[in-house]
Design a protein around this motif. Structure first.
Motif, PDB file in Angstrom:
ATOM      1  N   ASN A  84       0.844  -1.198   0.000  1.00  7.43           N
ATOM      2  CA  ASN A  84       0.000   0.000   0.000  1.00  7.43           C
ATOM      3  C   ASN A  84       0.879   1.249   0.000  1.00  7.43           C
ATOM      4  OD1 ASN A  84      -2.121   1.759   0.149  1.00  7.43           O
ATOM      5  ND2 ASN A  84      -3.134   0.731   1.859  1.00  7.43           N
ATOM      6  N   LEU A  85       1.558   1.480  -1.112  1.00  9.49           N
ATOM      7  CA  LEU A  85       2.548   2.554  -1.186  1.00  9.49           C
ATOM      8  C   LEU A  85       1.916   3.943  -1.178  1.00  9.49           C
ATOM      9  CD1 LEU A  85       5.029   1.023  -3.801  1.00  9.49           C
ATOM     10  CD2 LEU A  85       5.137   0.935  -1.302  1.00  9.49           C
ATOM     11  N   SER A  86       0.718   4.077  -1.726  1.00 14.91           N
ATOM     12  CA  SER A  86       0.068   5.394  -1.778  1.00 14.91           C
ATOM     13  C   SER A  86      -0.227   5.921  -0.384  1.00 14.91           C
ATOM     14  CB  SER A  86      -1.225   5.317  -2.598  1.00 14.91           C
ATOM     15  OG  SER A  86      -0.949   4.979  -3.931  1.00 14.91           O
ATOM     16  N   ILE A  87      -0.818   5.071   0.467  1.00 13.82           N
ATOM     17  CA  ILE A  87      -1.113   5.495   1.832  1.00 13.82           C
ATOM     18  C   ILE A  87       0.180   5.747   2.604  1.00 13.82           C
ATOM     19  CG2 ILE A  87      -2.103   4.765   4.027  1.00 13.82           C
ATOM     20  CD1 ILE A  87      -4.156   5.614   2.018  1.00 13.82           C
ATOM     21  N   LYS A  88       1.191   4.907   2.368  1.00 14.59           N
ATOM     22  CA  LYS A  88       2.464   5.097   3.063  1.00 14.59           C
ATOM     23  C   LYS A  88       3.069   6.452   2.724  1.00 14.59           C
ATOM     24  CE  LYS A  88       7.009   3.003   3.826  1.00 14.59           C
ATOM     25  NZ  LYS A  88       7.944   1.910   3.455  1.00 14.59           N
ATOM     26  N   ARG A  89       3.027   6.840   1.444  1.00 15.11           N
ATOM     27  CA  ARG A  89       3.560   8.145   1.047  1.00 15.11           C
ATOM     28  C   ARG A  89       2.753   9.271   1.691  1.00 15.11           C
ATOM     29  NH1 ARG A  89       7.249   8.612  -2.748  1.00 15.11           N
ATOM     30  NH2 ARG A  89       6.628  10.759  -3.076  1.00 15.11           N
ATOM     31  N   ASN A 108       7.484   7.882 -10.049  1.00 15.57           N
ATOM     32  CA  ASN A 108       6.968   8.557 -11.230  1.00 15.57           C
ATOM     33  C   ASN A 108       7.008  10.070 -11.037  1.00 15.57           C
ATOM     34  OD1 ASN A 108       4.481   9.405  -9.897  1.00 15.57           O
ATOM     35  ND2 ASN A 108       3.807   7.290 -10.075  1.00 15.57           N
ATOM     36  N   THR A 109       6.658  10.803 -12.076  1.00 14.05           N
ATOM     37  CA  THR A 109       6.786  12.262 -12.031  1.00 14.05           C
ATOM     38  C   THR A 109       5.806  12.903 -11.048  1.00 14.05           C
ATOM     39  OG1 THR A 109       5.322  12.392 -13.961  1.00 14.05           O
ATOM     40  CG2 THR A 109       7.696  12.448 -14.373  1.00 14.05           C
ATOM     41  N   CYS A 110       4.659  12.253 -10.806  1.00 11.46           N
ATOM     42  CA  CYS A 110       3.723  12.779  -9.809  1.00 11.46           C
ATOM     43  C   CYS A 110       4.340  12.717  -8.416  1.00 11.46           C
ATOM     44  CB  CYS A 110       2.413  11.993  -9.846  1.00 11.46           C
ATOM     45  SG  CYS A 110       1.427  12.250 -11.332  1.00 11.46           S
ATOM     46  N   ASP A 143      14.096  12.008   2.803  1.00  6.02           N
ATOM     47  CA  ASP A 143      15.001  11.065   2.128  1.00  6.02           C
ATOM     48  C   ASP A 143      14.309   9.735   1.835  1.00  6.02           C
ATOM     49  OD1 ASP A 143      17.083  12.858   2.083  1.00  6.02           O
ATOM     50  OD2 ASP A 143      18.001  12.126   3.940  1.00  6.02           O
ATOM     51  N   ILE A 144      13.502   9.265   2.769  1.00  7.99           N
ATOM     52  CA  ILE A 144      12.753   8.021   2.548  1.00  7.99           C
ATOM     53  C   ILE A 144      11.793   8.188   1.377  1.00  7.99           C
ATOM     54  CG2 ILE A 144      11.060   6.439   3.545  1.00  7.99           C
ATOM     55  CD1 ILE A 144      12.277   7.011   6.281  1.00  7.99           C
ATOM     56  N   LEU A 145      11.093   9.314   1.335  1.00  3.65           N
ATOM     57  CA  LEU A 145      10.171   9.588   0.232  1.00  3.65           C
ATOM     58  C   LEU A 145      10.923   9.678  -1.096  1.00  3.65           C
ATOM     59  CD1 LEU A 145       7.816  12.190   1.941  1.00  3.65           C
ATOM     60  CD2 LEU A 145       7.091  10.017   0.951  1.00  3.65           C
ATOM     61  N   SER A 146      12.126  10.249  -1.058  1.00  2.00           N
ATOM     62  CA  SER A 146      12.922  10.378  -2.290  1.00  2.00           C
ATOM     63  C   SER A 146      13.265   9.013  -2.864  1.00  2.00           C
ATOM     64  CB  SER A 146      14.211  11.162  -2.007  1.00  2.00           C
ATOM     65  OG  SER A 146      13.944  12.452  -1.526  1.00  2.00           O
ATOM     66  N   LYS A 147      13.611   8.083  -2.002  1.00  3.64           N
ATOM     67  CA  LYS A 147      14.001   6.756  -2.462  1.00  3.64           C
ATOM     68  C   LYS A 147      12.819   5.979  -3.028  1.00  3.64           C
ATOM     69  CE  LYS A 147      17.744   6.502   0.938  1.00  3.64           C
ATOM     70  NZ  LYS A 147      18.218   5.881   2.194  1.00  3.64           N
ATOM     71  N   GLU A 148      11.609   6.298  -2.585  1.00 10.47           N
ATOM     72  CA  GLU A 148      10.435   5.554  -3.016  1.00 10.47           C
ATOM     73  C   GLU A 148       9.684   6.237  -4.154  1.00 10.47           C
ATOM     74  OE1 GLU A 148       7.998   4.630   0.323  1.00 10.47           O
ATOM     75  OE2 GLU A 148       9.505   3.353   1.280  1.00 10.47           O
TER      76      GLU A 148
END
Length: 310
Positions: free
Chosen positions: A86-91, A123-125, A115-120
């Motif tokens: 569930n990557l969308s909710i995690k972001r 896509n461009t969005c 930094d965690i968000l950068s690694k995951e």
């Protein structure tokens, strides 16, 4: 002229084929009491999805009420119940934690989460959201150089979005008006990069690009959208007038910044939602800044490219 992929597929409006009789079952919507997730009983369940929702909603409510520590605690608890897929909710939760940490003044933790968000980002969005988040974090902590670089990255990622150009230009104008902040930042971060002459030139460049893009967009806008853009265009014009570049400088910068502004090129470069592995991005310097410096407009304006502290 359709630029930003707003055209529709004709099949959307075509008549549906006769599919025969279709059985439609009745549906009863689930009713929830207001703020049901605040009740301690909401966590008395073995359903991990239910617990995820409860903690997320509690975090969202706390942030709306300005209780950032409570929101951070709720978001942190929510992370424990999010599935690996569930990557969308995690972001979404990580972004909420970054904003809470920023408001609480926890700079190091906020940047660790960024930094965690950068690694995951895939896509461009994702990258657009990440850069906007960086801009807000850097602005809060007064990191002028990183904030400017993030705005430049946004301009490179979305080269036909006038708001990013306007925000970058407005930031440069504010720096020029607060000369003390500019000198301190240049001394602490990058004297050559934040030299007053270059900041002035970047402000002019961004405002001219804003003017060009808004002029194109106005051809397909109306109502309050058009009014809003006209107000921003007026603000850009006034700021540019205050910067007082020579007519020859205006002409040169307009010529450089309008080279890629044709419908076919704009459609080709529009890559919203594309995978980062398939996107080839030129840096701000490669695409615009190096060409602008080569025009010699700074020398023609009699402006030094170095700060006084260099």
């Amino acid at each position: 002229m359709e630029i930003f992929g707003s055209n529709f597929d004709d099949s959307v409006f075509s008549e549906a084929k006769d599919r025969g009789s279709v059985f439609v079952s009745s549906y009863n919507a689930k009713r929830c009491e207001p703020e049901w997730f605040c009740d301690s009983a909401a966590l008395h369940t073995d359903d991990s999805l239910q617990k995820q929702k409860v903690f997320k909603f509690r975090g969202d409510l706390a942030v709306r009420q300005g209780n950032y520590q409570t929101g951070l605690d709720a978001y942190s608890s929510c992370l424990d119940w999010i599935g690996n897929n569930n990557l969308s909710i995690k972001r979404d939760i990580l972004e909420g934690m970054v904003r809470c940490c920023t408001k609480l003044g926890h700079r190091d933790r906020a940047m660790d989460l960024v930094d965690i968000l950068s690694k995951e980002a895939s896509n461009t969005c994702h990258l657009t959201s990440l850069l906007l988040l960086k801009v807000s974090v850097y602005q809060h902590f007064g990191a002028i150089g990183p904030r400017m670089l993030s705005l430049q990255d946004l301009c490179s990622l979305l080269p036909f979005n006038p708001w990013n150009w306007f925000n970058l230009g407005k930031m440069c104008v504010q720096l020029l008006e607060d000369n003390t902040a500019l000198e301190k930042s240049a001394e602490a971060e990058d004297p050559a990069y934040l030299a007053e002459g270059k900041v002035w030139l970047k402000a002019c460049t961004c405002l001219i690009r804003t003017r060009l893009l808004l002029g194109i967009l106005q051809q397909q806008q109306s109502s309050f959208v058009l009014l809003r853009n006209q107000n921003v265009l007026q603000s850009a014009e006034e700021a540019l007038k205050h910067l007082n570049p020579k007519e020859s400088t205006l002409h040169t910068l307009t010529e450089v910044m309008s080279k890629d502004l044709n419908p076919e090129k704009m459609k080709e470069d529009y890559q919203d939602g594309e995978s980062l592995s398939s996107v080839c991005l030129q840096s701000f310097s490669e695409r615009w800044w190096n060409n602008i410096l080569l025009t010699g407009v700074l020398e023609a304006e009699g402006r030094d490219t170095r700060s006084d502290k260099t």
